[in-house]
Design an enzyme around this catalytic site. Sequence first.
Site, PDB file in Angstrom:
ATOM      1  N   GLY A  81       9.954  -2.751   6.604  1.00 44.00           N
ATOM      2  CA  GLY A  81      10.209  -2.081   7.257  1.00 44.00           C
ATOM      3  C   GLY A  81      10.620  -0.627   6.157  1.00 44.00           C
ATOM      4  O   GLY A  81      11.640   0.387   6.242  1.00 44.00           O
ATOM      5  N   ALA A  82       9.894  -0.905   5.038  1.00 41.47           N
ATOM      6  CA  ALA A  82       9.586  -0.190   4.260  1.00 41.47           C
ATOM      7  C   ALA A  82       8.372   1.024   4.888  1.00 41.47           C
ATOM      8  O   ALA A  82       8.542   2.263   3.233  1.00 41.47           O
ATOM      9  CB  ALA A  82       9.059  -0.504   3.201  1.00 41.47           C
ATOM     10  N   GLY A  83       7.720   1.208   5.368  1.00 43.37           N
ATOM     11  CA  GLY A  83       5.781   1.709   5.012  1.00 43.37           C
ATOM     12  C   GLY A  83       5.294   1.433   4.080  1.00 43.37           C
ATOM     13  O   GLY A  83       3.958   2.552   4.098  1.00 43.37           O
ATOM     14  N   LYS A 123       0.570  -1.117  -0.180  1.00 41.02           N
ATOM     15  CA  LYS A 123      -0.156   0.087  -0.016  1.00 41.02           C
ATOM     16  C   LYS A 123       1.021   1.547  -0.017  1.00 41.02           C
ATOM     17  O   LYS A 123       1.666   1.365   0.785  1.00 41.02           O
ATOM     18  CB  LYS A 123      -1.252   0.078   1.526  1.00 41.02           C
ATOM     19  CG  LYS A 123      -0.442  -0.170   2.703  1.00 41.02           C
ATOM     20  CD  LYS A 123       0.551   0.906   3.224  1.00 41.02           C
ATOM     21  CE  LYS A 123       0.772   0.984   4.941  1.00 41.02           C
ATOM     22  NZ  LYS A 123       1.573   2.642   5.315  1.00 41.02           N
ATOM     23  N   ASP A 180      -2.159  -1.604  10.653  1.00 45.82           N
ATOM     24  CA  ASP A 180      -2.680  -0.930   8.959  1.00 45.82           C
ATOM     25  C   ASP A 180      -3.498  -1.995   8.073  1.00 45.82           C
ATOM     26  O   ASP A 180      -3.793  -2.326   6.998  1.00 45.82           O
ATOM     27  CB  ASP A 180      -1.441  -1.619   7.620  1.00 45.82           C
ATOM     28  CG  ASP A 180      -1.093   0.191   8.691  1.00 45.82           C
ATOM     29  OD1 ASP A 180      -1.677   0.720   8.269  1.00 45.82           O
ATOM     30  OD2 ASP A 180       0.867  -0.165   7.696  1.00 45.82           O
ATOM     31  N   GLY A 206       3.991  -4.561   4.107  1.00 41.61           N
ATOM     32  CA  GLY A 206       3.841  -6.330   4.409  1.00 41.61           C
ATOM     33  C   GLY A 206       4.012  -7.090   4.991  1.00 41.61           C
ATOM     34  O   GLY A 206       3.160  -7.819   4.562  1.00 41.61           O
ATOM     35  N   GLY A 207       4.087  -6.464   5.854  1.00 41.99           N
ATOM     36  CA  GLY A 207       3.466  -7.735   7.212  1.00 41.99           C
ATOM     37  C   GLY A 207       2.478  -7.431   7.357  1.00 41.99           C
ATOM     38  O   GLY A 207       1.439  -8.954   7.225  1.00 41.99           O
ATOM     39  N   SER A 208       1.829  -6.505   8.117  1.00 39.33           N
ATOM     40  CA  SER A 208      -0.175  -6.217   7.497  1.00 39.33           C
ATOM     41  C   SER A 208      -0.742  -6.959   6.668  1.00 39.33           C
ATOM     42  O   SER A 208      -1.317  -7.714   6.648  1.00 39.33           O
ATOM     43  CB  SER A 208      -0.351  -5.124   8.062  1.00 39.33           C
ATOM     44  OG  SER A 208       0.464  -3.975   9.274  1.00 39.33           O
ATOM     45  N   SER A 209      -0.334  -6.679   5.162  1.00 36.34           N
ATOM     46  CA  SER A 209      -0.831  -7.583   4.173  1.00 36.34           C
ATOM     47  C   SER A 209      -1.035  -8.818   4.197  1.00 36.34           C
ATOM     48  O   SER A 209      -1.654  -9.963   3.415  1.00 36.34           O
ATOM     49  CB  SER A 209      -0.172  -6.802   2.952  1.00 36.34           C
ATOM     50  OG  SER A 209      -0.625  -7.173   1.564  1.00 36.34           O
ATOM     51  N   PRO A 218       9.784  -5.477   0.491  1.00 35.57           N
ATOM     52  CA  PRO A 218      10.873  -5.082   1.471  1.00 35.57           C
ATOM     53  C   PRO A 218       9.947  -4.491   3.089  1.00 35.57           C
ATOM     54  O   PRO A 218       9.075  -4.101   3.220  1.00 35.57           O
ATOM     55  CB  PRO A 218      11.580  -3.752   1.047  1.00 35.57           C
ATOM     56  CG  PRO A 218      10.529  -3.243  -0.102  1.00 35.57           C
ATOM     57  CD  PRO A 218       9.705  -4.228  -0.575  1.00 35.57           C
TER      58      PRO A 218
HETATM   59  O1  C5P Z   1      -0.173  -1.731  14.892  1.00 36.13           O
HETATM   60  P1  C5P Z   1       0.784  -1.841  14.297  1.00 36.13           P
HETATM   61  O2  C5P Z   1       1.490  -2.896  15.167  1.00 36.13           O
HETATM   62  O3  C5P Z   1       1.305  -1.886  13.005  1.00 36.13           O
HETATM   63  O4  C5P Z   1       1.934  -0.522  15.341  1.00 36.13           O
HETATM   64  C1  C5P Z   1       3.326  -0.398  15.332  1.00 36.13           C
HETATM   65  C2  C5P Z   1       2.723   0.559  16.021  1.00 36.13           C
HETATM   66  O5  C5P Z   1       3.446   1.564  15.111  1.00 36.13           O
HETATM   67  C3  C5P Z   1       3.049   0.758  17.461  1.00 36.13           C
HETATM   68  O6  C5P Z   1       3.118  -0.560  18.187  1.00 36.13           O
HETATM   69  C4  C5P Z   1       2.766   2.102  18.087  1.00 36.13           C
HETATM   70  O7  C5P Z   1       4.046   2.120  18.178  1.00 36.13           O
HETATM   71  C5  C5P Z   1       2.763   2.356  16.270  1.00 36.13           C
HETATM   72  N1  C5P Z   1       1.513   4.055  15.744  1.00 36.13           N
HETATM   73  C6  C5P Z   1       1.203   4.433  16.331  1.00 36.13           C
HETATM   74  N2  C5P Z   1       0.253   4.819  16.085  1.00 36.13           N
HETATM   75  C7  C5P Z   1      -0.716   4.231  14.978  1.00 36.13           C
HETATM   76  C8  C5P Z   1       0.407   3.092  14.240  1.00 36.13           C
HETATM   77  C9  C5P Z   1       0.958   2.251  14.590  1.00 36.13           C
HETATM   78  O8  C5P Z   1       1.466   5.037  17.292  1.00 36.13           O
HETATM   79  N3  C5P Z   1      -1.357   4.596  14.591  1.00 36.13           N
END
Ligand code: C5P
Length: 297
Positions: A100-102, A11, A140, A105-108, A98
């Site tokens: 750590g890219a934002g 995404k 995500d 990937g992991g969520s998908s 990849p």
């Molecule tokens: O929900 P997810 O595990 O993807 O989020 C990873 C980390 O990113 C959370 O532990 C939090 O530190 C930060 N985060 C946040 N607010 C969000 C999404 C993520 O602070 N809306």
Amino acid sequence: MNTVTVFSPAKLNLFLAVTGRREDGYHDLVSVVAPLAWGDELSATLLGPGLGSPGTLACDDPAVPVDETNLVLKAARAFATATGWSERVHFTLKKRIPMGAGIGGGSSNGVAALRALNQLAGNPLAEPALATLAAGLGSDCALFLAGAPVIMRGRGERVELLGESERARLSGRRVLVFKPAFGVATPWAYRRLAATSGSYLPPADAEARVAAWRGDPAAPVESLLGNTLETAVFAKHLALPALLGELRRHCGLAPRMSGSGSACYSLLPSGADLPPIEAIIRDAWGPQCFVCDTVLA
Ligand code: C5P
């Protein structure tokens, strides 16, 4: 049906405004997010009755953890708990996105696992139950369950599908995604933002930005782009703003960072000549950096 294969897209956050810190430690955000036509592929094969562990995972990228820290196996455990379905499943992940890219990937992958398991189990969970499981996996995940461009709110779990005319302004747009060798850890990026005073965009301002784009059918997606996490991440990772500045100056592009980075992207005119742009990226970030020419889904 013993094997189910599911596409697991990446995404892009076309617009991301972090609007404040919540009591649960997460952050509230308003984000317009679009899946890409490009991503990973997850297969799930039914092995038979399970004995405690809901699944195993193999991946063609040795850097990807295949233990229960992977969202695919977390999803399998959550699915087994929610449904009582106790079959053992082996997942095979073809990894292209990849880490750590934002770009999700992991969520998908976690959502792809939920979809595959629900299919293998004969669809015991309807969409609302899947949405609850997805939201529990990660911020995500809800957007990937939607499988279409959405506005994310809350910590990401509240998704609103964009209307047809809004989607038409996104779908099929060519986009170049590029990432340096290093990744950015999402918790670090949010912590860094929280430590910077004045870094939250008031929610009304964030909503107004999105509403202005939605309300003007002639407004191209370019007028929506923005990411309030950029300042915090760019202050440490100077290679990101350095390259984005070059692409602005030399190619007339309007590149942004996606999510908490480190991947960045730029919309491209459909006939854009890629080699000179790619040369600037590889010159700045090294020949091994990741570059992908794709389209918004
Ligand atoms: O929900 P997810 O595990 O993807 O989020 C990873 C980390 O990113 C959370 O532990 C939090 O530190 C930060 N985060 C946040 N607010 C969000 C999404 C993520 O602070 N809306």
